[in-house]
Write a protein that holds these residues in place. Sequence first.
Motif: not given
Length: 263
Positions: A52, A56-57, A61, A91, A93-94, A96
Amino acid sequence: MIHVVADPEGLAVAGSRLIGTMLGGRARQTGAELSFVLSGGTTPLRLYELLAGESGDKIPWPRINVFWGDERCVPPEDMRSNYRMASRTGLLDRPLAGVHRVPGELIPEEGAYWYTQVLNSVFPGKDLPRFDLILLGLGSDGHVASLFQGSPGLTDREHWVVPTEEYEGTRRLTFTLPVLASARGILFLVNGKAKAEAVRQTLGKERVSGGQILPARLLMDMIAVKQKAGWECPAVSWVIDRAAAALLPSLGHRAKTAARQKG
Ligand code: 6PG
């Protein structure tokens, strides 16, 4: 591939890097959306926090659909919900492509039916869904997802999602072994001394026979059979901390080395 790390933080860092590599690599191979299956329990909490955050940038996503390989039969706001655990880390909130929550609030048999419908809509016309990456933990009793030794779900070869009997206070919904074994990639994350015996029985060289085979070993054996037959099978990676690797002599030695290098 087995990666031994010094401790739970190292496990989360190594896991986040491997997920970035596996999902990033797959995204470059295909123009299609990707399917990423989360696991529950406590081990992945720190990993999800890292994903998150800036670790993970680089993961694509907006091309990733998120699923769960098992869920407790509770509402999403219940403390025991695997969806709630992942949601609280940020997580989900990415941006997706999709979040496919298991409807744990339904009667288990209904939940299994509806989640199967979800999977059928994502993998139309397939004999089995082929997830790009499935995260799995390992129970100290050797269970994976919510497939427990001696449970009917463990030997079910007809269904994709089944309800389980009660375990630690709730019934559950879980993918079956054929679904797990049809993934493109599986990443196991295992930490702690309590898992060392299950790790030994799952990854150790000695054969275990009959009903004593742990669910995790059954999965690894199923994958090995597919590999030997030349069929498509998952690329499996394990990230294990030193405590969980302690009963695997060769790994235990490497773990000590890794720990010494870490200082
Ligand atoms: C669950 C998980 C389960 C978990 C193992 C390990 O819903 O609990 O999917 O399979 O991965 O039980 O749990 P810990 O990470 O808490 O040790």
